[in-house]
Scaffold this motif. Structure first.
Motif, short mmCIF file in Angstrom:
data_model
loop_
_atom_site.label_atom_id
_atom_site.label_comp_id
_atom_site.label_asym_id
_atom_site.label_seq_id
_atom_site.Cartn_x
_atom_site.Cartn_y
_atom_site.Cartn_z
N ARG A 36 80.40 66.30 -80.67
CA ARG A 36 80.66 64.92 -80.23
C ARG A 36 80.57 64.82 -78.71
O ARG A 36 80.13 63.80 -78.17
CB ARG A 36 82.04 64.48 -80.71
CG ARG A 36 82.10 64.39 -82.23
CD ARG A 36 83.47 63.99 -82.69
NE ARG A 36 83.81 62.63 -82.31
CZ ARG A 36 85.01 62.11 -82.48
NH1 ARG A 36 85.98 62.85 -82.99
NH2 ARG A 36 85.26 60.87 -82.14
N ILE A 37 81.02 65.88 -78.01
CA ILE A 37 80.93 65.88 -76.55
C ILE A 37 79.47 65.79 -76.13
O ILE A 37 79.08 64.97 -75.30
CB ILE A 37 81.58 67.16 -75.96
CG1 ILE A 37 83.10 67.13 -76.17
CG2 ILE A 37 81.24 67.30 -74.49
CD1 ILE A 37 83.80 68.41 -75.80
N GLY A 49 74.80 62.46 -74.20
CA GLY A 49 73.38 62.16 -74.31
C GLY A 49 72.51 63.23 -73.68
O GLY A 49 71.39 62.98 -73.24
N LEU A 50 73.03 64.46 -73.59
CA LEU A 50 72.31 65.53 -72.89
C LEU A 50 71.87 66.65 -73.84
O LEU A 50 71.64 67.77 -73.41
CB LEU A 50 73.20 66.14 -71.80
CG LEU A 50 73.56 65.22 -70.65
CD1 LEU A 50 74.65 65.85 -69.80
CD2 LEU A 50 72.34 64.94 -69.79
N ALA A 51 71.73 66.33 -75.13
CA ALA A 51 71.45 67.38 -76.11
C ALA A 51 70.24 68.22 -75.73
O ALA A 51 70.22 69.44 -75.95
CB ALA A 51 71.25 66.75 -77.49
N VAL A 68 75.68 65.47 -64.48
CA VAL A 68 76.95 66.21 -64.37
C VAL A 68 78.10 65.28 -64.71
O VAL A 68 79.02 65.64 -65.45
CB VAL A 68 77.12 66.79 -62.95
CG1 VAL A 68 78.48 67.44 -62.82
CG2 VAL A 68 76.02 67.80 -62.65
N LEU A 69 78.03 64.05 -64.20
CA LEU A 69 79.08 63.07 -64.50
C LEU A 69 79.18 62.83 -66.00
O LEU A 69 80.26 62.80 -66.58
CB LEU A 69 78.79 61.75 -63.79
CG LEU A 69 79.62 60.57 -64.33
CD1 LEU A 69 81.05 60.71 -63.89
CD2 LEU A 69 79.04 59.25 -63.91
N ARG A 70 78.03 62.68 -66.64
CA ARG A 70 78.02 62.44 -68.08
C ARG A 70 78.76 63.56 -68.82
O ARG A 70 79.60 63.30 -69.68
CB ARG A 70 76.59 62.38 -68.61
CG ARG A 70 75.92 61.04 -68.35
CD ARG A 70 74.43 61.11 -68.60
NE ARG A 70 73.85 59.77 -68.54
CZ ARG A 70 73.54 59.04 -69.62
NH1 ARG A 70 73.75 59.54 -70.82
NH2 ARG A 70 73.04 57.85 -69.49
N LEU A 71 78.45 64.77 -68.42
CA LEU A 71 79.06 65.91 -69.11
C LEU A 71 80.57 65.95 -68.83
O LEU A 71 81.38 66.11 -69.75
CB LEU A 71 78.40 67.21 -68.63
CG LEU A 71 78.51 68.40 -69.56
CD1 LEU A 71 77.86 68.09 -70.89
CD2 LEU A 71 77.86 69.62 -68.94
N ALA A 72 80.94 65.76 -67.55
CA ALA A 72 82.36 65.84 -67.18
C ALA A 72 83.16 64.76 -67.90
O ALA A 72 84.23 65.02 -68.44
CB ALA A 72 82.50 65.70 -65.66
N PHE A 73 82.62 63.56 -67.91
CA PHE A 73 83.34 62.46 -68.54
C PHE A 73 83.47 62.70 -70.05
O PHE A 73 84.53 62.48 -70.64
CB PHE A 73 82.62 61.14 -68.28
CG PHE A 73 83.37 59.95 -68.75
CD1 PHE A 73 84.34 59.38 -67.95
CD2 PHE A 73 83.14 59.40 -70.01
CE1 PHE A 73 85.07 58.29 -68.39
CE2 PHE A 73 83.86 58.31 -70.46
CZ PHE A 73 84.83 57.75 -69.64
N SER A 74 82.40 63.20 -70.65
CA SER A 74 82.42 63.42 -72.10
C SER A 74 83.50 64.43 -72.47
O SER A 74 84.22 64.25 -73.46
CB SER A 74 81.07 63.93 -72.57
OG SER A 74 80.05 63.08 -72.12
N VAL A 75 83.63 65.51 -71.67
CA VAL A 75 84.65 66.51 -71.97
C VAL A 75 86.04 65.90 -71.80
O VAL A 75 86.90 66.01 -72.68
CB VAL A 75 84.51 67.76 -71.07
CG1 VAL A 75 85.63 68.75 -71.37
CG2 VAL A 75 83.17 68.42 -71.28
N ALA A 76 86.25 65.23 -70.66
CA ALA A 76 87.59 64.71 -70.35
C ALA A 76 88.05 63.72 -71.41
O ALA A 76 89.22 63.71 -71.79
CB ALA A 76 87.60 64.07 -68.97
N VAL A 77 87.13 62.90 -71.90
CA VAL A 77 87.52 61.91 -72.90
C VAL A 77 87.85 62.58 -74.22
O VAL A 77 88.79 62.22 -74.92
CB VAL A 77 86.40 60.87 -73.08
CG1 VAL A 77 86.67 60.00 -74.28
CG2 VAL A 77 86.28 60.01 -71.84
N ARG A 78 87.08 63.64 -74.55
CA ARG A 78 87.27 64.32 -75.83
C ARG A 78 88.53 65.19 -75.86
O ARG A 78 89.00 65.56 -76.91
CB ARG A 78 86.05 65.17 -76.17
CG ARG A 78 84.92 64.38 -76.73
CD ARG A 78 85.26 63.81 -78.09
NE ARG A 78 84.58 62.53 -78.28
CZ ARG A 78 85.16 61.46 -78.77
NH1 ARG A 78 86.42 61.48 -79.11
NH2 ARG A 78 84.50 60.35 -78.91
#
Lengths: 269, 273
Positions: free
Chosen positions: A151-152, A157-159, A174-184
């Motif tokens: 889900r992260i 959207g970086l698959a 990098v922001l996309r990845l960081a935000f995805s982790v923090a939200v999850r």
């Protein structure tokens, strides 16, 4: 003197009411002050011995001075102020990264912070490895991380790039990845320091949607940004810091209006 | 109050284990150790083979010099004798250097994520265990090549090596947090490595040390690891209790002291990085 993050009896242990009950403060600052020493060479032994021998006190400046406020569950707080007004120090005290010199910080629940672009990321590790490292730093177990991993990646959207080293990513990625982790990580309080502006419109909208979803779930948001329009959209409360003091605290639109109308002061000292 | 011991109230449905249970700490430790490996070896074509090649070359050249050029008639198989001393010392110096700078090396994590900071020096020591294991494997290969046999006391080696890891974790906890406040600490550590090289019986045996100084050697866990390793590998006898007891006490005491010192100084780490 001592910083204490209150260890209160666990609430919401029954699954019927997973969110902290509304009306209860999830974050409380009580007369919090934080000082920093003024000289940069303090981490040298020579310096330490000299000041010990001469008993000289290094001059300090207040990054935060007697800051008090209270935030309830499901609230979202915008922190505004000039550069050097103490916004980041406030977030560091709230997240427990720094300890205040005096006053109390009380936190109920878990905090995940997006403090700086790529914080907790290493450029030589791949996106996937960074996700694991970051999730473990934020407190997840292996099982939870593996459950959330897909889900992260999907949210970011970086698959296609997830097995590339992070140094090949753009700052938006990098922001996309960081935000995805923090939200999850599913924190009770999400802290965002001046980050969302890096993302493109599409991802910003996705983030705003996700933040609103968190708010509806009873989660709390603290946001520092210079993009006042974004803050008005996201936040319902605002805290205006000036030279480390609270200049104004109240409904977001009122505080931001006043902040916009005020003449800009210089860098705090 | 240290960050590591924070116990925060959590809704049961939250994805976080309350107050960071052991599961998360182990996962975090594992990720940090893996990070060290990956960063070190990702950009090298031979990767982990370098960790093999370096000590192999070092041990080969030592063996050549001390069997062909400068054999010591008083000590049989002088080359293996020296290797028994060098392997524990190498782990000491590598892991202490890495442990001392671990908080600064990881400052992007320490400054921006709230997590138990004591995990960083410990992870740095554990990441060096791979080299330690490789050197141990090579040492054992050399020992067998010189005609020594496996004996029933070999399991003792595991005990003394574990104690060395415990000792190094304790030392690194202290030096890492001191290095944050005074950056000179790393140079002191480097200098002390050179002193330690001669204070550990690498080129001489404990029997050559005057009786009245021997207690100092027994209180130094690294020296004790060397002596115990030689007892087991070369002399086929178990390490004496007079060797093991002080070593265990000092190692565990050092870890306890390290945790206390770290806990006391942890508060302002992020502000001094």
């Amino acid at each position: 003197m001592s910083r204490s993050i209150a260890t209160q009896p666990a609430i919401g242990n029954d699954l019927a009411d997973p969110a902290p009950s509304a009306g209860h403060a999830v974050l409380r600052f009580e007369a919090v002050s934080k000082t920093y020493a003024h000289n940069a060479a303090r981490t040298l032994l020579r310096r330490g011995m000299l000041s010990w021998l001469t008993r000289s006190r290094t001059s300090v400046f207040y990054a935060l001075r007697e800051v008090s406020f209270e935030l309830h569950a499901a609230a979202s707080l915008a922190v505004v102020g000039a550069n050097g007004a103490g916004k980041s120090t406030l977030l560091r005290c709230a997240t427990g990264i720094s300890a205040p010199d005096s006053g109390r910080v009380e936190v109920r629940g878990t905090i995940a912070a997006l403090m700086e672009l790529g914080a907790g990321f290493h450029p030589d590790l791949t996106g996937a490895e960074n996700v694991m490292l970051n999730a473990s730093l934020l407190g997840l177990t292996r099982r939870k991380t593996c459950e959330q991993f897909d889900r992260i990646v999907e949210f970011s959207g970086l698959a296609d790039f997830i097995h590339e080293p992070l140094r090949t990513y753009s700052s938006g990625m990098v922001l996309r990845l960081a935000f995805s982790v923090a939200v999850r990580v599913d924190p009770d309080i999400l802290v965002i320091d001046e980050m969302l502006s890096v993302g493109d419109i599409e991802f910003q909208e996705k983030c705003v949607g996700e933040i609103k979803r968190l708010k509806q779930g009873g989660k709390t948001l603290i946001c520092v940004a210079h993009d006042l329009k974004l803050l008005r959209n996201l936040c319902d409360r605002a805290l205006w810091l000036e030279h480390g003091r609270v200049r104004m605290f109240g409904p977001c639109s009122e505080v931001v209006d006043a902040y916009e109308a005020a003449p800009a002061p210089g860098v705090s000292d | 109050m240290s960050n590591g011991s924070l116990s925060l109230s959590l809704p049961a449905s939250s994805g976080l284990d309350a107050g960071r249970g052991g599961g998360n700490l182990l996962f975090l430790l594992q990720n940090l150790v893996l990070k060290d490996f990956r960063i070190r070896y990702r950009n090298m074509s031979l990767g982990v083979l370098w960790s093999f090649a370096n000590p192999l070359v070092m041990m080969g050249i030592l063996t050549f010099v001390f069997t062909r050029i400068y054999p010591n008639p008083a000590v049989p198989n002088f080359a293996v004798f020296i290797l028994c001393g060098l392997v524990p010392f190498n782990f000491y110096s590598l892991s202490l250097n890495a442990g001392t700078t671990s908080l600064l090396d990881n400052q992007s994590l320490v400054k921006r994520v709230r997590c138990p900071r004591r995990i960083f020096p410990i992870a740095a020591v554990l990441a060096n265990c791979l080299h330690f294991l490789i050197q141990i494997a090579l040492l054992i290969a050399f020992v067998l090549a010189f005609g020594y046999r496996v004996n029933r006391f070999w399991p003792w080696l595991g005990v003394v090596w574990m104690l060395e890891i415990i000792f190094m974790s304790g030392l690194s906890l202290m030096t890492s947090v001191l290095d944050v406040y005074y950056r000179d600490v790393r140079y002191l550590v480097e200098a002390s490595n050179a002193v330690m090289f001669w204070l550990v019986p690498i080129f001489y045996s404990l029997e050559m040390v005057p009786q009245r100084l021997r207690l100092l050697y027994l209180l130094n866990p690294i020296a004790a690891v060397v002596v115990a390793g030689r007892d087991v590998l070369l002399h086929g006898k178990p390490p004496a209790p007079a060797l093991l007891v002080p070593m265990a006490l000092v190692s565990v005491g050092c870890l306890a002291l390290g945790l206390v010192v770290f806990g006391r100084l942890e508060r302002n780490i992020a502000d001094n990085l």
